[in-house]
Structure formats: C-alpha cells, structure tokens
Motif scaffolding. Sequence first.
Motif, mmCIF file in Angstrom:
data_model
loop_
_atom_site.group_PDB
_atom_site.id
_atom_site.type_symbol
_atom_site.label_atom_id
_atom_site.label_comp_id
_atom_site.label_asym_id
_atom_site.label_seq_id
_atom_site.Cartn_x
_atom_site.Cartn_y
_atom_site.Cartn_z
ATOM 1 N N SER A 111 0.830 -1.203 0.000
ATOM 2 C CA SER A 111 0.000 0.000 0.000
ATOM 3 C C SER A 111 0.873 1.266 0.000
ATOM 4 C CB SER A 111 -0.942 0.004 1.209
ATOM 5 O OG SER A 111 -0.198 0.048 2.413
ATOM 6 N N GLN A 112 2.004 1.217 0.704
ATOM 7 C CA GLN A 112 2.929 2.355 0.698
ATOM 8 C C GLN A 112 3.494 2.580 -0.710
ATOM 9 O OE1 GLN A 112 3.849 4.571 2.876
ATOM 10 N NE2 GLN A 112 3.194 3.818 4.865
ATOM 11 N N LEU A 113 3.848 1.486 -1.358
ATOM 12 C CA LEU A 113 4.412 1.586 -2.712
ATOM 13 C C LEU A 113 3.356 2.067 -3.699
ATOM 14 C CD1 LEU A 113 7.056 1.137 -4.234
ATOM 15 C CD2 LEU A 113 6.330 -1.202 -4.702
ATOM 16 N N GLU A 114 2.116 1.604 -3.528
ATOM 17 C CA GLU A 114 1.031 2.061 -4.406
ATOM 18 C C GLU A 114 0.798 3.556 -4.247
ATOM 19 O OE1 GLU A 114 -2.344 -0.317 -3.535
ATOM 20 O OE2 GLU A 114 -1.724 -1.981 -4.834
ATOM 21 N N LEU A 115 0.872 4.034 -3.013
ATOM 22 C CA LEU A 115 0.714 5.465 -2.769
ATOM 23 C C LEU A 115 1.848 6.249 -3.426
ATOM 24 C CD1 LEU A 115 -0.631 7.891 -1.396
ATOM 25 C CD2 LEU A 115 0.659 7.335 0.682
ATOM 26 N N LEU A 116 3.053 5.691 -3.350
ATOM 27 C CA LEU A 116 4.219 6.375 -3.902
ATOM 28 C C LEU A 116 4.096 6.580 -5.412
ATOM 29 C CD1 LEU A 116 7.120 7.458 -3.329
ATOM 30 C CD2 LEU A 116 7.944 5.155 -3.824
ATOM 31 N N ILE A 117 3.532 5.603 -6.113
ATOM 32 C CA ILE A 117 3.474 5.712 -7.577
ATOM 33 C C ILE A 117 2.106 6.161 -8.080
ATOM 34 C CG2 ILE A 117 5.274 3.987 -7.943
ATOM 35 C CD1 ILE A 117 3.078 1.943 -8.497
ATOM 36 N N SER A 118 1.208 6.475 -7.163
ATOM 37 C CA SER A 118 -0.110 6.941 -7.611
ATOM 38 C C SER A 118 0.010 8.343 -8.212
ATOM 39 C CB SER A 118 -1.092 6.957 -6.438
ATOM 40 O OG SER A 118 -0.730 7.971 -5.524
#
Length: 1329
Positions: free
Chosen positions: A571-578
């Motif tokens: 979820s942290q990585l998804e937020l980073l690349i959103s």
Amino acid sequence: MDFTAQPKPATALCGVVSADGKIAYPPGVKEITDKITTDEMIKRLKMVVKTFMDMDQDSEDEKQQYLPLALHLASEFFLRNPNKDVRLLVACCLADIFRIYAPEAPYTSHDKLKDIFLFITRQLKGLEDTKSPQFNRYFYLLENLAWVKSYNICFELEDCNEIFIQLFRTLFSVINNSHNKKVQMHMLDLMSSIIMEGDGVTQELLDSILINLIPAHKNLNKQSFDLAKVLLKRTVQTIEACIANFFNQVLVLGRSSVSDLSEHVFDLIQELFAIDPHLLLSVMPQLEFKLKSNDGEERLAVVRLLAKLFGSKDSDLATQNRPLWQCFLGRFNDIHVPVRLESVKFASHCLMNHPDLAKDLTEYLKVRSHDPEEAIRHDVIVTIITAAKRDLALVNDQLLGFVRERTLDKRWRVRKEAMMGLAQLYKKYCLHGEAGKEAAEKVSWIKDKLLHIYYQNSIDDKLLVEKIFAQYLVPHNLETEERMKCLYYLYASLDPNAVKALNEMWKCQNMLRSHVRELLDLHKQPTSEANCSAMFGKLMTIAKNLPDPGKAQDFVKKFNQVLGDDEKLRSQLELLISPTCSCKQADVCVREIARKLANPKQPTNPFLEMVKFLLERIAPVHIDSEAISALVKLMNKSIEGTADDEEEGVSPDTAIRSGLELLKVLSFTHPTSFHSAETYESLLQCLRMEDDKVAEAAIQIFRNTGHKIETDLPQIRSTLIPILHQKAKRGTPHQAKQAVHCIHAIFTNKEVQLAQIFEPLSRSLNADVPEQLITPLVSLGHISMLAPDQFASPMKSVVANFIVKDLLMNDRSTGEKNGKLWSPDEEVSPEVLAKVQAIKLLVRWLLGMKNNQSKSANSTLRLLSAMLVSEGDLTEQKKISKSDMSRLRLASGSAIMKLAQEPCYHEIVTPEQFQLCALVINDECYQVRQIFAQKLHKALVKLLLPLEYMAIFALCAKDPVKERRAHARQCLLKNISIRREYIKQNPMATEKLLSLLPEYVVPYMIHLLAHDPDFTRSQDVDQLRDIKECLWFMLEVLMTKNENNSHAFMKKMAENIKLTRDAQSPDESKTNEKLYTVCDVALCVINSKSALCNADSPKDPVLPMKFFTQPEKDFCNDKSYISEETRVLLLTGKPKPAGVLGTVNKPLSATGRKPCVRSTGAETGSNIINVNSELNPSTGNRSREQSSEAAETGISENEENPVRIISVTPVKNIDTVKNKGNISSDRGKKRTATAAGAENIQQQTDEKVDESGPPAPSKPRRGRRPKSESQSNATKNDDMNKPIGKGRKRVAVSQESPGGLEAGNAKAPKLQDVAKKATPTERQIDLQR
C-alpha cells in the motif's frame, strides 16, 4: 661583560691563599665543610651566594680575599654533593665567580673547567619546574650565564663540544609552555653566542638542534621546536654552511652514517625551509640532483618534499629557483606511478596558494588527465575541483575543460568524480551565486554537460545524472515555489540536446513507475503460471533499470517476495506511484519503506541500497499538483512582464515558450497534476497568444491532460471548443494537428466536432491558393486517420478529384532555378508544401482505413513510385525547382516507409517499390539522405517496420559524408541490439524469428544489392567492390559476436539463396546471375572474416517467399560466379590505377570560376549537422573516432554553384564500431575532392553559399553513377543494359567541357570507356589485413 674580551688563560690567581692559609668567608659565614649538617651548609651557602651577588668586577680586594673560597667551591665535595639545593647554591656561586673574575677565570685546569661547566649544565635542568620554590635561583643562574656568556670560556677546551651538546640538549629538554619569554630569551642568548662566536658547529651539536624539528619531537614538545626555530633564524648566517655540509654529505655523497638524522633529511628540509629559506640556499641544487635519481622511491620522497615547499602559502621558491621548478614539473611525467600521483596531488595546494603558477601546471595536468592510471586521472579531477570550490578564479577554463572531458572517462570512478565535482560547482556558483554573475556565467555550461551524459549507455551514468538533477541542479529539498523557479529558469537556459536528455530522463522515470504499477497489479491477480511468467518478465525489466542488473535481479526478486508478504508495504508503494502522490507524501513513503526493510544488525545492506535506488527513481520528488500550479504562476508572471526573467538571464519570450514546453513534457508524465481550473485558464490565455509555438504546446497539454474537462470543468470546455475549431481550420499545420487530436481525445461527441471541421474544409479546397491549403490538408488527413469509419468514404472523393488530379498532377507555378538541392523551410514554395501535405494526407487516410478493399493503397503506392522514378517531378514539365523535387522525393520515400508499417499495406508493397524507397537513402541531396535515415531508424527501433527495411542501411556504405556513414552504423548497432534484447526478454518472440532475428536481414540485403541500379555488370571488379563494401557495412556489425553460431547461419543463408531464383524476375538469367554473384561476394566476405562460419548451422534458415522462389528439388548450383582473380582483388582491396584518379579529380579550369578557398571549421560551425538528433539518448555522446578523420573537406554537396571547400567536423555523439585491421585503406584518409562542379555545381560566380546547407563532403558522391546526357546512347551500351530512369537522380560527375552546362538540364555525357573511370574514388575494405 664576557670572557671573550680577553681570551688569555687566567694563571695569576691560581696559587693565591690567605695569609694564615685559611679560606676567607664573608662576614657572618662560618666555615663550610663536610662536618656540618646539610641544612647548616645550605644556610651558610645562601650567605655566600648573597655576598657574590653583591660583588662586582671592580672590587679587587674582595676578589683577592675570596679567591680561596672560589677555589674551594669548585672542589669535588660540592660538585658531587647529593643535595640538589646545595648544588644549586654552589652553581649560582660559580656563575657569579665567572662574572666577577671575568675575563679571567680563577680555574686554570681544563679538566676542572670541564667538570664545573658540566656541573652547571646539570643544574639548569631545574628550570623545568616553574612552580618549584627554587625556580628563581635557577632563573638567576641562567640569566647570569647568558649575560656573561660564561660558556665561551669552553672554546679553549679541546672537548668543549661535549659541554655544548650537553647544554643544548638540556635547554631543549627543559623548555616548556610554562616558561615566560625571558627564559626563552636567555636560552637563545646562551646558545646563539656559542654558535656565532665559535669556530663552527659540529655535526653532533647541529643534530642537537635539528632533532627538535623532526615531526615526532615537534609533536612531543612544541616549545623546543619554537626555540630551535628562533635559534636557527638568529644564527642563519653562521649555521647555513654547516647545514649545507650536512645535506651534501647525506644527499649527494650518500653518507647516511654522518648523523642519526640522515633518515629524516626531507622532513628537516621542509622545516628549515619554513623557518628561513636562506638556510637552504646551497641545498636546493642538491634536490634537483635527487629528482633525477634512478630510484623511484627516492624520487617520490623528493617530490613529496618539494610539493610541500613549492605549495606552502608564502613560498616564492618557484620564482626564485626556476630550474628546480621546471625539473619538479618534469616529475608529472615520471615513469613511476606514485611519483605522478604525488605530483598531481600537489597541484591542488599550488593552485590555491599560488594562482600565478596555474599556467605552468595546466599543460602538465592536461597530460595527466589522460594518464593510463585510473587513480591519477581521478586525482587530477579532485585537484581541480578542490581548488575551484575554494575560489573559482583559481582555475582557468582549460582546467575545467579537463574535468568536463573526464565525464566521459572509461572508468566509472573517474566519471563519477568528474560529474559530482561539476555538480557541486554548479550548485555553489550558479544556484547560490556565491561569487557573483561572472562566476555563474563561467560555469553555466555545466548543467548542459551533465544532462548530456544521460545519453550514455551505462545505467550508472543515467542514475547519477538523475541524482545530480535532484540534489544539485534542482534541489528537491527546496520549498515548492523556489524549486519550481529553479526548474523553470533551468529549462529555459538549457541547450536543445540537454532539454532532450532531461525529457528522456522524466520519460524513463515515468516508464519505470508504470512497470512497478503493473507489477503491483499482478500481485492483485490470482496466482497462476501465466501470472508468474508475467511477473518474472516485469522483474527482469525493473532490474535492467538499476545498477549492476545481474545482482539487481536477485534483490528485485527478494523485494517482490517481501511485497507479496507485506500488504502494508504494498500500500505504501502504491501510494508512492499513484498519480495523486505529492512530493511530501513521496518523501514519507520512501522513508517508511526504507525503515521497514532496514536491518539494524546489518550496517551495510546492499539489498536496502538497491531498493533505495528503485524508490529514488520512481518517487515524484519534484512534480505534484502544487508544483504545476507554481510553474503556471511563474509563466503567468512572464506573460504579464512581472517576472525576473531578465535577471535570470532569459528573455521573456524564451521563458514563456520554454515554460510551455516544460509543461507539455510534464503533461505526459504527470497528467493528473494539471487538473485545476486555474491551470487551464492560464493555458487558455496561452492559446490566444500570437506565438505559434506557445499555442501549439498549450493545445498539446490540453490533449494530454484534459480527459475530465468535459465532466468537471464545463466552463473551460465551452471556451476551449471554438478555439480548437479555429486552430484546426486556420492555425499553423502543427496547431491543426494537435487541435484535431485534442478534440478526439477529450470530447465524447468527437464525431460531431470533427464533422464541423471536416465539411467546410473539404468544400473549400482550392489548389489555386496553395498557401491556404496546407492547414486544411493537415486537419483533413488527421481527421480521416482518427475517425475512418465516419470520414474514409467522403475522403475518397476528395483524394480522387482534388488531391491527385488537381493538386499532385498539376504544376501551377514555376520554381526558382537557383540550382540548390535543398532550401530552408521558409523558402519552399507553398505549392510544394501543399503537395507534401497531400502525400501525407494520402498516407493518413490509408492508415485510418487499415484495409485495401478498394485497392486505394495500390494506386497510392504506384503514385509514390512514379514520384520517385520522376525524381520528384511527377508531371515532368520541368517547372519545379531542384530543391522542391528533393522535398517531394523525401515525402514519397517516407510515405512508402510509413505505409509499410501497417501489415495490410506491407504485403502489397512490391519488391520494385521497396527498392525505389531504399534508394532514397542514396539521394543526391544530403538533407534527403539525412532525414530519411532518421525516419527509417526511428521506425525500426520501435519495431514498427518489417526487418527487410533494415537492409536499406547497407546502402549507406556509399554515402560520401562520414557523418552519415557513422550515423547509419550507429543505427544498425542500436537496432540489432534492441532486436536481440527483445528476443531474450520475450520467450514468445521465438515464433516470430523471421521478422525479429537480425541475421535474417542478410537475404533482404543480398536481394536489394543485386537490384542496385549501379550493379550492371556482374564481373566488373569496381562494381563488385561497391557490393562488397555494402555487404561488409552490414555484416561487420552482425558478425561482432558469433551468437548461437550466427556466422554459420548467415553463410548457410547465402548458400541457400544460390539454390533459389529471384522471385522478382525468376526467368531472367542475368538477374539471377547478379543475385548469385552477390551471394558469392557475401560468402567470400564471411569466409575471410570468420573461422567459425564453417561449423554446422544450428537451424535451416527460412528465406522470404516475396523475394526468392522455393528451391527446386533437383537444382544444384555449385558454380562460382566470381573468378579467383576477382576474389583476390576484393580481399586485398587493390586500389584503382592512379591515372584514373588523376582524370577524375582533375580540377576544372573554366574561365570565370571563382577559386576554391578553404575555410576553417569555425567559419562553418553553423553548417555542422547533428546526426544524433533523432537517435535515442542511449546511442551515446562519446566519439571514439578522432584525429585523422576529424575534418573532411570537399565541395558543398547541395550547391550547383562554385563554393568554398569547407571543413566538416564529425558529430561527437556517434560511437562508431571499430574493426581493427579491417578498415579500408581509404576509409581513414581524406577523400580527394572531385572537380569543382562534381556535386551538381553550376557555373555561376555570383551566388553565395547556402548557409542552411549541410556539411560539405570531403570527396565526390559515392552513391550513384552519373546519368548519361543522352539516354539513347546508354541504352545501346550492353554494359549499361538496365531500366533507365529507375529511382532518383544519380549524381553527375563533372567532365571537363567548354561552357557552363546547367546541371538541372544538361548532364555530363557518358563515354563508354570512361563511364566507370569517371566515378569517384571508393572506399575499399582490406579483408586480409
């Protein structure tokens, strides 16, 4: 008062005693003997001391009275008394006795004097403790001895040196920081008098002084060092000769045994020089001798010493001793690596402390910047950067140039140091402006140079450029407004190549973000074999974007496993690349992910470092919605005239235009960040501006980001639609294209909108007003391509009735006969521009339909072929100018190539049409060849064109301009690399090897060369040389590696072709003979270049049915189509007879000709063509071809007028492939220019050079043979038996003839015996050397 006034020995008083034979004591003092107690003795001695203190030299009676007491005090009883207080009091008495009886001492025995002075010296050790109750008496003793110079008596003694050495050692050992200046002064007086008034200083005494200068002693007792320092300064005149003798013994004579300090000579020289250079006046020449020693270690020690001497701040040794300085500089070129390294390290201090010596150092640093040792090149950079960071004025432009050059070093450590050093200088002097505008201007080139490095192939270079951009060029830790201001003006001041590199950097980062996003999407899908396979492929792609891809693969797999197990991490990585992630959120996410993966027990964690690399590349550290708003506000200020544009060194117009370009680029990578009414209002304002480029960029930004305008911002929509309609109808061609695409991209009722544009435009087409046709044709073409279902049919009538019949088949105006083969865009006639757009419209219309049911594609291909056959003059009315014909040839060739990208049209392109298209790359016009090659490469590298089109690059071997050949080779390298990498990364690609495997280009190349219009006689050696050269141009790149036994595979293909027939003309024996001859030449080249080609081929190659018939079962073709003699000639590369060269290159001497004047490269700098402009940045910025091929001279290729011969500087962005030993003897030489007029030169003397033209070739055109003036003669010639008029105009080689024939109309006659001799000299490849 001292003892040196009368140096005679004192003998008169030696036997004097009192009248009663007893010792006389001062009043109140009883007899002092060994029978009294120590305390009583001390008490009585104090009274004696007091008496002697009060006496002076004039008290003759008292002197006589107390003489026995003076002798008594020197007895062994007192000198060896165990009580220190007794000894001190006795010493004080003795010191006063020497004062009172001066200049004669009461002691006549030399042994006694020696014992007394050694005794006094031992008492001086009491000076060490300043807190002692007796310190004042010790000070009194020292003061008395110094004032009277009592020790000078010792000069009469034979072994006085022992006393002096003991004294010096004692004084140096007791001095400490608790002593005041008086103590130091008395010590100096005492020692300096001994040095200056004696006959000389012995080596032992000198050692007792010098030992205090050695670093080890210096660190233990700084006060003794300071004492020695002042002593040497005071006695420099006397002691210099002794010092010179010492160093002469050790350095020149090699007698290290003369002193225990011999091993410290260099340390001593350094310290002595710092104390007073005059101490070493005689020593310096000895160092010059040592610099030339055969012992490398000895030279190294001397270099280290002299580096400190020359480099020290106040040293003027370099100016005072020039021979030694020059000798020292010679050590920069020493054969011993450590010596060179030490010399380079010295340069930094020298530059900082002695800027006046920079000129002397520059040349030596230049040589060392190319040193074979990596460490030395590295230290050259450190030296220059260190000095530049101290003060930019310390380094000249040449020194900074060395650092700039090393950014392309072959070693990563050196490149990294150079890049980081330059980045630090840029931040210090440009961003922070620490030294003013002049310094900022001096290093303003750094930003461009650093970004150019992104063109390098190495992933390490790319990652470092990204890091430098984020930390130094546009620091990500700045506040948003400051950060965007920095980016805004940086982008406006970059050169075009740096802008491309920066755009490419953002594109690569965005692509990597998309790869990670796709990886996360795969994690959301259920586990399956297909899913695992797709995930593995994605991981391999991500690993390629990290340093050391081999190791990165393992770390990426591990990271993927962690992602699968840890949902919070995902979820942290998804937020980073959103798309909505802000810069601040990105910073938090990166730190959080790094914290979760960190292992406290493992200080160095390579896995974590690799993940950080990945996160840094994908994190949006610069751009978010807030940043875009800040950029838009800056641009608004520039539009309003309230910005600091001029202060930042950028004009307002440049700021606005580059600002829009910046926003356009960011609209591709961060489209979501643009979605705000404020941003779109500003863009609407830009659409209304008069600057066409600004409006075009604004439309493109709307196209990329405006997907939600229709639903979320109806007010913006209502304002935007009429503007887009107006641009599509009456804007510039580029604006029209973007407007049509914008409407198609962001509106749901696109059909209605496009119809409102299509209908009025299609009705108002008028060929009589060509200048008003261009924009409508662009809009109609793109509309028909984007919405074929709606507009394909209406467009057919427009094409048939207007485009072909009315526009392309008619020449309404007469072109300007200026003789040029190319003209700038603004000089091209409107009618020709309209025709070019008409050709593009045909292509777009067909690409939209994607089918050939109506046979429209066949008709279009025939039309385009006719255009090429007629050399661009379709009507053959000779109304059109030569430069306009070049434009139409380029448009036609590009159109065929564009249609071939669509499979349904590729199938119907005939071999003849393909060959016509291919010959465009050998066009007589430089720009046509250049642009066509760039378009060809661009399509091939994206895998859009069929493999057969890569064979066209083989014809580039005939190009007369080295840049074009180098560009073609670079394109081949890139294409072959991409195809091989694609096959490796995509397992499914093995099913399409026929269209992907680079080696399969060989049959296409062989067929293409067999149908080359220049190849007319299959046994002509000169023509076979051309064929061999073209074959090797391609094969050289293919045969660099023997992957999967590819050499044998290519040989097998050539052999198999000999078992088939030419599908283009299967029944023509001459055509098949030429095909087999080319096969034999190819086999000859392959066999001569590879010993591995005789192995068995791993698979049986498949030949393309379109070009070759199926092999017949009983057909066996083992005939050799080139004789053994021809084979030898091809392999040895025997040059043509000199007589022919003399005939071809004989200059014309027609009256009225202007003489050819060679101009320098500087005069033609504006004519240099950047052949790398269309290459992917990874093609590299480095050139490995230098020196001998740095400049080619010749006659301007695209002029028919006599022009100056200009020098051509090869573009440095091309990294050519070197084939050691196989480059032809002609390849590296300057080509001999043809006669003036060889490149279509018309005899007009008043025309100027076309400044927009290309670089002049250094030799005649090697592409096509000259056409005959009388084609009827050519057709009668059996050796020239081929279709006349096929392809584009061949380049005519001027013959000596009276009168000035206009090359556009009258062509040089062909003579049967001279036809081939009149061709330009050709490159030859020696296949045996």
